[in-house]
Design a protein around this motif. Sequence first.
Motif, PDB file in Angstrom:
ATOM      1  N   ASP A   2       0.853  -1.187   0.000  1.00 46.89           N
ATOM      2  CA  ASP A   2       0.000   0.000   0.000  1.00 46.89           C
ATOM      3  C   ASP A   2       0.893   1.242   0.000  1.00 46.89           C
ATOM      4  N   TYR A  19      -1.271  -6.964  -0.153  1.00 43.18           N
ATOM      5  CA  TYR A  19      -2.227  -5.862  -0.037  1.00 43.18           C
ATOM      6  C   TYR A  19      -1.712  -4.682  -0.869  1.00 43.18           C
ATOM      7  N   HIS A  69      -4.903  -8.606  -2.754  1.00 40.29           N
ATOM      8  CA  HIS A  69      -6.053  -7.839  -2.253  1.00 40.29           C
ATOM      9  C   HIS A  69      -5.889  -6.363  -2.609  1.00 40.29           C
ATOM     10  N   GLY A 108      -6.683  -2.629  -1.828  1.00 34.05           N
ATOM     11  CA  GLY A 108      -7.172  -1.748  -0.774  1.00 34.05           C
ATOM     12  C   GLY A 108      -8.090  -0.679  -1.328  1.00 34.05           C
ATOM     13  N   LEU A 165      -3.720  -1.950   8.153  1.00 31.31           N
ATOM     14  CA  LEU A 165      -3.786  -2.820   6.985  1.00 31.31           C
ATOM     15  C   LEU A 165      -4.451  -4.147   7.347  1.00 31.31           C
ATOM     16  N   LEU A 183      -7.800  -5.787   5.811  1.00 30.71           N
ATOM     17  CA  LEU A 183      -7.826  -7.131   5.233  1.00 30.71           C
ATOM     18  C   LEU A 183      -8.960  -7.967   5.817  1.00 30.71           C
TER      19      LEU A 183
END
Length: 452
Positions: free
Chosen positions: A95, A134, A175, A177, A189, A193
């Motif tokens: 991220d 992520y 994944h 965000g 984070l 999740l």
Amino acid sequence: MTGTEITPDTLTPVLTRRWSEERSWTLETYERTGGYRALRTALAAHPDQLITLVKDSGLRGRGGAGFPTGMKWSFIPQGAEGPGAKPKYLVVNADEGEPGTCKDIPTMMADPHSLIEGCVITSYAIRANFCAIYVRGEALHPIRRVRAAVAEAYAKGYLGKDILGTGFDLDIVVHAGAGAYICGEETALLDSLEGRRGQPRLKPPFPATAGLYASPTVVNNVETIASVPFIVAGGSDWFRTMGSEKSPGPKIYSVSGHVERPGQYEAPMGITLRTLLELAGGMKDGIPLKFWTPGGSSTPMFTAEHLDVPLDFEGAAGAGSMLGTTAVQVFNETVSVPWAVMKWTEFYKHESCGKCTPCREGTYWLVQILERMVHGEGTAEDVETMLDVCDNILGRSFCALGDGATSPITSGIKYFRQEFLDLIAEQPAVARPAQLADVERAADTELSGAPA
């Protein structure tokens, strides 16, 4: 190679060596250039041997904090296997939201399989069978590219059940965000999740014992994980030939701002801004350097006096800042420091999750003061008021966002206090301006019906 020995002619890419290859993101190119060989070596070793190898290499987290990676892995409790035991997880923090940081997204775009191979090796070392990558939601192209690479790895047997016939299983989920800066903080984070609002958790407990789904979890940055295959392939002694004694290895520096060639520059840890500027073609249009950040806007700024500070964890800290994410933002003499500080503070105010009072209220009021000052309406007390507000935020917020929000202000005032003082407006005392008095007289005359 130490920081003092680095010159542009001695730099040999490690992490970025595939970036210039044709279709570098494909499995075919990755395997042709030595990819997944380290994985075979790792799976033939004992997990504890890999943890020791990474410890000996001195690899430190590339996401900002610089915590020793092997030590973080060793915190994961082992030995509690079998029915009823909690699973172990690896979470990759992709991220990338720190202003000026642009190293993880290019890595995922140009060489996603180095990240995936690193994930498999790391998961094997910490005995995890599930990994989540992520990725920042706005980074659509990297998300697609990493997902495509994951699919290639599954098809070739590098992911899934019984990887390469070793009996080790691993599933990876990519994944996306929702584009919140706060989710770069590891516990926020993890909440995101799990499907909750991204807000930092109170620590302890730490993710190593109670992370994703309250289970032991390692959270590492993309660049950290992508470094692991190179350590397995080359060994810890080779890794330590680059960088400095306490901050070994290569690093990707994101150089932006007033330079001729902004971009990502890989160099051993400990390189100086002077050398980075040489690599980047020097200051744009030849206008002299005024100030810069070594690791993004959440790290205290430096000035032209800090050109030769080694950009490793110890060097940056010793000079009064932090290495952070090595987001080197360069500003020339045309830039107003209070204006730049205001723009950064507006970002932190907007991205504050609002969970804790010091950060939520402090960033709001700092923006109010800075906007007033930049518009020439400051007061003599504003500088000290901002420092007082920063003092009430620093070390008192749930996570490092609050601390980072104070860095531009305190360092800006430290090095450029006079620029802030020059914005102070002399407020009139009791007497009103003559123009205002004329307007009021005309209005009174009109209301009374008397001729003007």
